[in-house]
Structure formats: C-alpha cells, structure tokens
Design an enzyme around this catalytic site. Structure first.
Site, PDB file in Angstrom:
ATOM      1  N   GLU A 320      -4.886 113.728 -52.044  1.00 59.32           N
ATOM      2  CA  GLU A 320      -6.338 113.591 -52.169  1.00 59.32           C
ATOM      3  C   GLU A 320      -6.805 112.142 -52.023  1.00 59.32           C
ATOM      4  OE1 GLU A 320      -6.958 117.190 -55.366  1.00 59.32           O
ATOM      5  OE2 GLU A 320      -6.518 115.209 -56.163  1.00 59.32           O
ATOM      6  N   ARG A 323     -10.487 106.552 -51.494  1.00 64.28           N
ATOM      7  CA  ARG A 323     -10.577 105.138 -51.135  1.00 64.28           C
ATOM      8  C   ARG A 323      -9.817 104.809 -49.839  1.00 64.28           C
ATOM      9  NH1 ARG A 323     -10.688 101.420 -55.410  1.00 64.28           N
ATOM     10  NH2 ARG A 323      -9.946 103.197 -56.615  1.00 64.28           N
ATOM     11  N   TYR A 364     -14.468  96.715 -63.111  1.00 67.14           N
ATOM     12  CA  TYR A 364     -12.998  96.715 -63.033  1.00 67.14           C
ATOM     13  C   TYR A 364     -12.421  95.332 -62.797  1.00 67.14           C
ATOM     14  CZ  TYR A 364     -13.861 101.658 -61.833  1.00 67.14           C
ATOM     15  OH  TYR A 364     -14.282 102.955 -61.799  1.00 67.14           O
ATOM     16  N   CYS A 391     -30.586  91.066 -63.786  1.00 68.84           N
ATOM     17  CA  CYS A 391     -30.743  90.317 -65.027  1.00 68.84           C
ATOM     18  C   CYS A 391     -29.534  90.523 -65.919  1.00 68.84           C
ATOM     19  CB  CYS A 391     -32.002  90.772 -65.745  1.00 68.84           C
ATOM     20  SG  CYS A 391     -33.434  90.521 -64.715  1.00 68.84           S
TER      21      CYS A 391
HETATM   22  C1  LIG Z   1     -10.468 109.874 -57.983  1.00 65.90           C
HETATM   23  C2  LIG Z   1      -9.550 110.952 -57.610  1.00 65.90           C
HETATM   24  C3  LIG Z   1      -8.963 110.967 -56.340  1.00 65.90           C
HETATM   25  C4  LIG Z   1      -9.198 109.889 -55.307  1.00 65.90           C
HETATM   26  O1  LIG Z   1      -8.775 108.643 -55.731  1.00 65.90           O
HETATM   27  P1  LIG Z   1      -8.734 107.438 -54.672  1.00 65.90           P
HETATM   28  O2  LIG Z   1      -8.301 106.274 -55.482  1.00 65.90           O
HETATM   29  O3  LIG Z   1     -10.104 107.287 -54.132  1.00 65.90           O
HETATM   30  O4  LIG Z   1      -7.755 107.835 -53.622  1.00 65.90           O
HETATM   31  C5  LIG Z   1      -8.146 112.019 -56.010  1.00 65.90           C
HETATM   32  N1  LIG Z   1      -7.900 113.021 -56.881  1.00 65.90           N
HETATM   33  C6  LIG Z   1      -8.446 113.035 -58.118  1.00 65.90           C
HETATM   34  C7  LIG Z   1      -8.157 114.163 -59.010  1.00 65.90           C
HETATM   35  C8  LIG Z   1      -9.283 112.015 -58.520  1.00 65.90           C
HETATM   36  O5  LIG Z   1      -9.804 112.025 -59.747  1.00 65.90           O
END
Ligand SMILES: *Cc1c(COP(=O)(O)O)cnc(C)c1O
Length: 463
Positions: A320, A323, A364, A391
């Site tokens: 998944e 980024r 972060y 601000c």
């Molecule tokens: C945030 C998230 C991602 C994606 O994370 P990236 O750092 O953008 O690759 C994938 N799976 C789950 C369950 C997430 O919470």
C-alpha cells in the site's frame, strides 16, 4: 538524519540541525533528480519547467502558492509499482497521501487498486470510476454508516481493526445479504521508524489487533465463525518513511507465524497477506530510497522464504504505497515575500503559504529542500530558514536551506517532494485558502483541485 526527531521535540526549532547543511551544494542552480519530479528541468532562460511548462507561467496563470503535480511522473511511478509487483500481487495506492478524482482515474488506468479510510474518500474514489472491487476500506473507527456504504458499494475488502468491528461488519454485511471479504489488521510489535509521531506498529497504539497474547488469533477465530465475513488474509503496516527492509522481514515472519497457527488450528490457509505501505522517498539529497522493483523482489523473497519454512502455500501479497508514488511527483510553488536577516543568527525568508499547506515540518520535524525556480543566480549561497505567513513561530516550511544571497521579494521558490501529506493535510489556519493542485503534462497545465475562495469559506460560516 531526516528520520529522527530532535530530542527536545518537534517545536524545538531554535538550533540549526547539526552538520546537516554544513556545506552548501556545489551548484545552487542544479536540481537533484532524486528530489524533483521526473520532467522538472531548467529552460534556456534558467526558469524551471515541469511537463514543459515554465513555473513563471504557472504562477501568472494560477497564482501562488500552488501544488504542481507532474502527471507523467505520477503515472510512471504508479506503473513502476504495478509492473514490479506483477500479476501475483496487488498494489493499493494509499489515498490518504493525496486523493483527487484525476488521481483516481490515473490509478484506475494504470491498473492499481486504492486504499481509502473514510466514507468521503470512498465517495471520491467511486465518483471517479474506480471499480469498487479494487478498493480497500481502512480505519480504526469506521462508522456504521461508512461500513454500510462500503459493503453496499461492494468494496473488495474491509480491513478489520478491532474486535468490535469484526462483529459490526459481519452484522451489516448479513443485514445487506452479503458476505464481505475482509482482512484483519494486526500489530506485530515492530517499530520500523524512529519517529514516534509516525511510527504505527509498536503495540501501544490505536491501530490493529496485537499478535501478542494470542489476541490476533482470537480475532481470527471469531471472524471465521461469522457468516457475514469471508476472511481472506492478514494485514500489517509497520510505519512511514522506511528505508530499511528489515522491519518488513520481522513483520512478515510474525504474520506468517500467525498464518501457520491458523492452518494448524482451523485447517485453513488464508490466501492473502498485506504488508502495508510506508516506503520512504527522498526529501533531500541525503535520502536514498529503493526502487519499486527492489522492494518487490525483497518482499516476495521474504514472504516466500517464511512460507516455505512454515510449509504454507505462498499467499498473494499486497502493498500500500502512498508517499512513494505521489510524494516525489509534486512541488509547492511559493512567491518570496519578506526577507529578514537577523544579525548573527539567520535569515528568515517568508513565503505566501506555510503550515496551512505543509504541516509536516511543524508536525514531524520533516526536512525538505528548496530552490529558486524563477531564475538562476550566481550569487553566494545564503543559509536561510523558509517560513510561512501564519501567526505561529513554529510555522516553518524548510528549516535550514541554502538559497542564493541575491534572493528578492517576488522571486519564485519551490519545495520539492510535497505530493504526499501536504494538500491532504492542509488546513484553513488563519483562514488561509487552500492552494490548488495543478496537473502538468506535455506542455499544458490544468487545475485538478481548484484554489479555495473566500466565498467557499464564508459559505461554511452561517453567521
Ligand atoms: C498511511 C498508510 C499507508 C501509506 O503509507 P505511506 O507512508 O504513504 O506509504 C498504507 N497503509 C496503511 C494502512 C496506512 O495507514
């Protein structure tokens, strides 16, 4: 290192990050392809162009600040992930990184699947024509209405995040006369990231069901008993901005351990394993991310090895990335406003946006790069801090960076690698109007998310 917080916390912004920018880059006019989108280059006049369009034209036509997204690069990265994982695996783009209908269409066309984690993200995906069976629905507190909507639409999977949700989804699916495909999200006790604000897989956290103490095994037991659910696999997501594959190795080892327990107890081999996202990108030239094909090869080897050891059929893998697909494809274009040199301290460069369009630096302690993009310069490098117009003294966009000493109000500067978690986390702080997202390709720019207007904001305020 870009991945560790200052020990005094993210708002401890009054010291230079030690040594990181000790020396200015050899050439301030160069654009490191590691951090800039693929088609970004400088034209004969020194103006940065993307997709063949000069940033000066973008600023003139659409104003600043603006997120500028390189469509060809987005598609190329999506395709690279798809190709790397091949036919025996699935790539789910994590919509929370940045979701718009244009992006959904590109993903659908490039053969990717999509993760959503709210009813509204789901609605966006469906409205842009992503087939429901290619959508996964996530979240630690999905409402009954959201679950109903997802099951009703026929999403490919719901990722179950708690014992209560197992029952909730089963009940809703049954009442709709459906059997919902589900995965169970487990926490494997791995912290793949040193930054506690974005690490998500140690056990003291709101996501998932711990493997520890047999809790995940109990969740599986319950899910297998419910007629409304078809349990297809186990899900694990271990963190964000990860460069080192060893965290995935430990996670896969533990998830496969659970698959083996399930086989031994229930005589069932679950067909799928999802290893989540979190793959890192280059925000500065110091970061060295891996290519999708290296990641695919590493993950597939890890899972195959673990399954052979456990004498299990290798399950279908899914990943998944959010980024890693969209992050590098966009930059934020700003106009320089005020420049304030503080004798013996530093020079503050204020831009026309800030923490409302990029909260990651404040939240972060994230590091970014920046470049002068409306012209080149032969001036000496000047160490600056790029700040916003809000601000709040923590309103920092780029903590330490070198820009040419002749920088002047009206210059355009751009911060690369802002495709992920910038527009999607943007706010209206100080009643800022959230910037547009411009997709640029083959010499043409179009608005895919328009700039907010004063009317938009005032319409919400009913007086
Ligand atoms: C945030 C998230 C991602 C994606 O994370 P990236 O750092 O953008 O690759 C994938 N799976 C789950 C369950 C997430 O919470």
């Amino acid at each position: 290192m870009s991945r560790s917080a200052h020990p005094a916390g993210p708002r401890h912004a009054d010291v230079l990050s030690e040594g990181h920018y000790a020396a200015p880059p050899a050439d301030l006019n160069s654009l490191d392809p590691k951090v800039w989108a693929q088609t970004v280059t400088r034209d004969a006049d020194g103006v940065v162009t993307v997709g063949g369009v000069p940033v000066t034209r973008l600023a003139e036509e659409f104003g600043t600040p603006a997120y500028v997204l390189d469509e060809a690069d987005f598609r190329a990265r999506a395709r690279a992930w798809r190709t790397a994982f091949g036919q025996d695996a699935d790539v789910f783009y994590a919509g929370k990184a940045f979701l718009s209908r244009a992006v959904v269409r590109w993903l659908a066309e490039e053969g990717l699947n999509l993760d959503v984690c709210s009813g509204t993200e789901l609605a966006t995906a469906l409205s842009a024509g992503m087939p429901a069976d290619r959508i996964a629905f996530h979240g630690n507190n999905k409402s009954a209405a959201e679950i109903e909507r997802a099951v009703g639409a026929g999403v490919g999977r719901i990722v179950l995040d708690s014992f209560q949700e197992i029952v909730r989804v089963a009940h809703i699916a049954q009442s709709l006369g459906k059997r919902q495909r589900v995965q169970i999200r487990v926490t494997v006790g791995v912290e793949a990231h040193t930054h506690e604000f974005i690490a998500t897989a140690h056990e003291d956290q709101k996501f998932g069901i711990p493997l520890a103490g047999g809790q995940a095994a109990e969740a599986v037991r319950r899910a297998l008993k419910l007629d409304g659910l078809e349990l297809i696999g186990i899900h694990s997501h271990i963190g964000s901005q990860i460069f080192d594959m060893s965290g995935f190795e430990v996670a896969a080892h533990r998830v496969v351990g659970l698959l083996r327990e399930i086989r031994d107890e229930h005589g069932v081999e679950l067909p799928e394993i999802d290893l989540g996202g979190g793959l890192g990108i280059a925000y500065t030239s110091d970061d060295d991310p891996r290519e999708p094909h290296e990641i695919a090869k590493a993950l597939s080897e890890i899972v195959t090895r673990e399954c052979e050891a456990a004498r299990l059929r290798t399950p279908r893998i899914s990943v998944e990335p959010g980024r890693a697909i969209v992050g590098p494809t966009a930059f934020t274009l700003y106009e320089v406003g005020t420049i304030k040199p503080l004798e013996g301290l530093r020079t503050y460069v204020s831009v026309d946006g800030g923490m409302s369009d990029n909260i990651r630096t404040a939240l972060y302690d994230a590091e970014y790069s920046v470049a002068l993009v409306s012209r080149t310069s032969d001036a000496e490098p000047l160490l600056v801090r790029v700040v916003g117009k809000h601000c709040e003294s923590g309103d920092i966009v780029v903590k330490d960076a070198f820009l040419p000493a002749d920088l002047a109000p009206g210059d355009l500067i751009a911060v690369p690698a802002t495709g992920a978690y910038c527009r999607s986390m943007a706010s209206n702080y100080n009643h800022a109007l959230r910037p547009p997202v411009l997709a640029v390709r083959d010499g043409a720019a179009r608005v895919v998310v328009r700039r907010e207007t004063e009317d938009d904001l005032l319409r919400l305020d009913v007086g």
